[in-house]
Motif scaffolding. Structure first.
Motif, short mmCIF file in Angstrom:
data_model
loop_
_atom_site.label_atom_id
_atom_site.label_comp_id
_atom_site.label_asym_id
_atom_site.label_seq_id
_atom_site.Cartn_x
_atom_site.Cartn_y
_atom_site.Cartn_z
N LEU A 359 0.83 -1.22 0.00
CA LEU A 359 0.00 0.00 0.00
C LEU A 359 0.86 1.26 0.00
O LEU A 359 0.41 2.33 -0.40
N ASN A 360 2.11 1.13 0.45
CA ASN A 360 3.03 2.26 0.45
C ASN A 360 3.33 2.77 -0.95
O ASN A 360 3.71 3.92 -1.14
N LYS A 361 3.16 1.90 -1.94
CA LYS A 361 3.50 2.24 -3.33
C LYS A 361 2.34 2.89 -4.08
O LYS A 361 2.48 3.26 -5.24
N VAL A 362 1.19 2.99 -3.42
CA VAL A 362 0.00 3.54 -4.08
C VAL A 362 -0.39 4.86 -3.40
O VAL A 362 -0.61 4.91 -2.19
N THR A 363 -0.46 5.92 -4.19
CA THR A 363 -0.84 7.23 -3.65
C THR A 363 -2.35 7.30 -3.45
O THR A 363 -3.11 6.96 -4.34
N GLU A 366 -3.11 13.34 -3.97
CA GLU A 366 -2.00 14.28 -3.89
C GLU A 366 -2.07 15.08 -2.59
O GLU A 366 -3.08 15.68 -2.26
N GLY A 367 -0.96 15.03 -1.84
CA GLY A 367 -0.89 15.76 -0.58
C GLY A 367 -1.42 14.99 0.61
O GLY A 367 -1.35 15.47 1.74
N LEU A 368 -1.96 13.79 0.37
CA LEU A 368 -2.54 13.00 1.47
C LEU A 368 -1.81 11.68 1.70
O LEU A 368 -2.30 10.81 2.40
N GLY A 369 -0.64 11.56 1.08
CA GLY A 369 0.16 10.37 1.32
C GLY A 369 -0.31 9.15 0.56
O GLY A 369 -1.12 9.22 -0.36
N GLU A 373 -0.52 5.14 4.48
CA GLU A 373 -0.68 6.23 5.45
C GLU A 373 -2.16 6.46 5.76
O GLU A 373 -2.52 6.78 6.90
N ARG A 374 -3.00 6.29 4.76
CA ARG A 374 -4.43 6.42 5.02
C ARG A 374 -4.89 5.33 5.99
O ARG A 374 -5.68 5.59 6.91
N VAL A 375 -4.39 4.11 5.79
CA VAL A 375 -4.75 3.01 6.69
C VAL A 375 -4.29 3.31 8.11
O VAL A 375 -5.00 2.99 9.08
N GLN A 376 -3.13 3.95 8.26
CA GLN A 376 -2.65 4.31 9.60
C GLN A 376 -3.62 5.28 10.28
O GLN A 376 -3.88 5.19 11.48
N GLU A 472 -12.69 9.45 7.98
CA GLU A 472 -11.30 9.73 7.57
C GLU A 472 -11.27 10.34 6.18
O GLU A 472 -10.50 11.28 5.92
N LEU A 473 -12.12 9.83 5.27
CA LEU A 473 -12.19 10.39 3.92
C LEU A 473 -12.59 11.87 3.98
O LEU A 473 -11.97 12.72 3.33
N LEU A 474 -13.61 12.18 4.77
CA LEU A 474 -14.08 13.56 4.88
C LEU A 474 -12.99 14.47 5.45
O LEU A 474 -12.73 15.55 4.90
#
Length: 657
Positions: A359-363, A366-369, A373-376, A472-474
């Motif tokens: 998942l680290n290889k998928v953005t 832009e600007g949100l990692g 990082e989203r999973v974290q 988290e999305l919001l």
């Protein structure tokens, strides 16, 4: 009264065309007939993959006559001592009326001369010849294109125009096409029959086309397809997976439907039922068949107890080619299922923890990692929610694990090929790897609900993970400065906010969303410490709650009183479910006729409270009321009721969690 028939013949149209264009054409015709004062009995629009059909019955032979009032010169210039001047004579002559028919009327600018002219209604044949090309040009849809050297934009090239008024050809030409298109009384049949036919009578149009393989009426075609599917399923002792969306699409893909029963190798039943169904329904437009007593388990890893190794195909071919069509469909489905099996087996060779690192290889955006990082952030929120609701250690652990692996399948081969399976296939992989079924079910339910009327999560952990995912999305998208505006909502933020409140209402727990929003400014490695962001988010939630209340049928004044601009949004978000309870209570009081009495009492209480010097947060009688001063028993009874209501009032205003 004449009848009118228009058929716009084209090359094969996309399936979505009919649902958009037929109502649009009907609307254009109605608007123009109203504007031109043309009367009619009925307007009907239908379509097949090769034609758009408009029929009008009881059409007037000509438009209605109408009077037109024309303003002329000022009366002081038009008449001199009651006699018409040259200005009046010229004005009357221009509009073919006598000077005796001129009238003087007062206007804001003084008296002016007016002429009333009777305009005779135009012959309907002349009107139609003028309007039809305009209708064709004014139709709009997705991916309309120009063809060859033509200027006309349409979904597919127009190849013929059948145009009859009272069984006679109405002469006209459609300009801007890639080849010259003139009206006639000739149409084409089924694409495989390749025959043209002359329509001499509008009444025989449907019957004539049916003889050459075309069922023009879309409703009849849809009902026939549905009947074919139901009859075949009954004969095979099966239940068809035929949602309305698939039925509508099939209706727009065929002109002369007939059903073919096909088989697939039963070894493919080792795949999950969702995989086989998605391939059949959404990729091939086939109808899967479920066993009569199928096991309805969303976590089922195989289809042996769910699907019949047969499927139904609605064909637009000729019945004489049934065997060839069957073999072709069976060959196609074998290839598609083989691909799915390969992806499924290959994905399972990678353990969940290993895939999680990918998942680290998928953005994410832009600007949100990255997605990792989203999973974290989702995991961080899951821990805060566990603390908020005081979940057990087992529930806390399961929720965190579900959050950790929630986006794993986004880097799987299966979702890459079949995006519709995100969440679903991830849950299957976890279950197959030995994870607890509660974790797998939470992952499966994380994207629910997909709309305000769609299915909600069934489990507590699934509900919480879905809520956390949406929150988290919001927060992430709002942090980029993006807000939904008008019809623009590319990240589906309205749907996400609606989902949060629908989930909370469904699981019926007190949930301090306001507290969760405020602590979310502490997201690790992510700067959300922005007061404007939180204000925007809370205002956004206010609008979404108001919208949901209206969807539920709550009167606008009641909804506005609960969540309008004057309502304390922080207090509302302390326990959103309380809003629905209040709305339900107020609605029931209005229906029973008691609301007016309550309003009268409440209005008096508010006015008295405004005159008092008590703080606004005082919600109890303690230390403020001296019962020894009461003169009537009813006053003691009222105090008792207030004391009983006090804990309820405090529970909905305080930060309980």
């Amino acid at each position: 009264m004449p009848n009118f028939l228009l058929e716009i013949g084209t090359e094969e149209l996309p399936a979505h065309f009919a649902s958009v264009i037929a109502p649009q054409l009907k609307s254009l015709v109605k608007a123009d007939f109203s504007k031109r004062k043309v009367s009619y009995d009925n307007i009907a629009c239908s379509s097949t993959p090769r034609r758009l059909v408009l029929s009008v019955s009881g059409l007037a032979e000509k438009a209605k006559d109408c009077s037109i009032e024309i303003k002329g010169p000022p009366s002081s210039l038009a008449f001199n001592d009651g006699k018409p001047t040259q200005a009046a004579i010229g004005f009357a002559k221009r509009y073919n009326v006598s000077t005796n028919q001129l009238e003087i009327r007062e206007t804001p600018k003084g008296p002016f001369v007016f002429a009333t002219k009777l305009e005779e209604g135009e012959d309907v044949s002349i009107l139609l010849a003028d309007l039809i090309p305009q209708w064709v040009n004014n139709l709009q849809g997705k991916r309309f294109m120009r063809w060859a050297n033509g200027d006309l934009r349409f979904s597919r090239p127009i190849r013929w125009i059948l145009c009859l008024l009272n069984d006679q050809v109405l002469p006209l030409e459609i300009l801007g096409t890639d080849s010259r298109i003139q009206s006639s009384n000739t149409t084409k049949g089924h694409r495989l029959i390749k025959s043209s036919v002359t329509i001499n009578s509008i009444e025989k149009y449907h019957e004539t086309l049916k003889d050459i393989g075309v069922i023009v009426d879309r409703d009849i075609r849809r009902d026939l397809i549905n009947e074919l599917i139901l009859n075949a399923s009954l004969r095979l002792n099966a239940i068809p997976e035929n949602p309305s969306s698939l039925l509508e699409e099939l209706t727009d893909l065929v002109e002369s439907p007939f059903l073919i029963e096909c088989d697939f190798d039963s070894s493919f039943l080792s795949l999950p039922p969702e995989v086989l169904s998605i391939v059949m329904r959404q990729h091939q437009r086939y109808i899967p068949l479920r066993l009569q007593n199928f096991v309805d388990d969303p976590l089922s890893l195989t289809s042996y107890d769910v699907l019949n190794p047969k499927f139904l195909c609605i064909s637009n071919g000729l019945e004489t080619a049934t065997n060839n069509i069957r073999k072709g469909n069976e060959k196609v489905i074998k290839a598609r299922f083989s691909d799915a099996r390969y992806f499924y087996q290959t994905d399972q060779s990678v353990k969940s923890l290993e895939r999680n690192k990918l998942l680290n290889k998928v953005t994410f955006s832009e600007g949100l990692g990255s997605l990792f990082e989203r999973v974290q952030r989702i995991m961080w929120l899951s821990r805060k929610v566990s603390e908020l609701l005081k979940l057990s250690s087992k529930e806390t652990s399961f929720l965190e694990e579900a959050a950790l692996f929630s986006k794993n399948d986004l880097v799987s081969q299966m979702v890459s090929e079949f995006p519709e399976l995100q969440g679903v296939i991830g849950s299957k992989y976890l279950l197959a790897e030995g994870f607890d079924s509660e974790i797998a079910l939470a992952v499966l339910e994380q994207y629910k609900p997909e709309s305000s009327t769609a299915e909600l999560p069934t489990s507590l952990l699934g509900s919480l993970l879905a809520l956390i995912d949406k929150l988290e999305l919001l927060l992430s998208i709002f942090s980029k400065g993006i807000r939904p505006s008008g019809s623009s909502d590319p990240f589906a933020l309205r749907r996400a906010a609606n989902g949060i409140f629908l989930i909370l209402e469904n699981i019926n727990i007190e949930f301090n969303l306001n507290y969760l929003l405020n602590i979310s400014t502490l997201f690790p490695d992510f700067d959300l410490n922005d007061k404007k962001l939180l204000k925007d988010m809370k205002d956004f939630f206010r609008i979404r709650i108001l919208s949901l209340l209206e969807e539920k049928g709550t009167d606008i004044d009641i909804a506005s009183s609960l969540v309008g601009e004057t309502a304390d949004i922080d207090r509302l978000l302390n326990n959103p479910n309380d809003i629905y309870k209040r709305a339900k209570l107020l609605t029931s009081l209005r229906v029973s006729g008691q609301l007016k009495s309550v309003q009268s009492v409440f209005t008096r209480v508010v006015k008295l409270a405004e005159k008092s010097d008590l703080a606004k947060d005082i919600l109890g009688p303690n230390n403020f009321i001296d019962a020894s001063l009461f003169e009537k028993a009813s006053e003691n009874q009222l105090l008792k009721i207030i004391q009983e209501l006090e804990p309820i009032a405090n529970s909905t205003s305080a930060n309980k969690y």
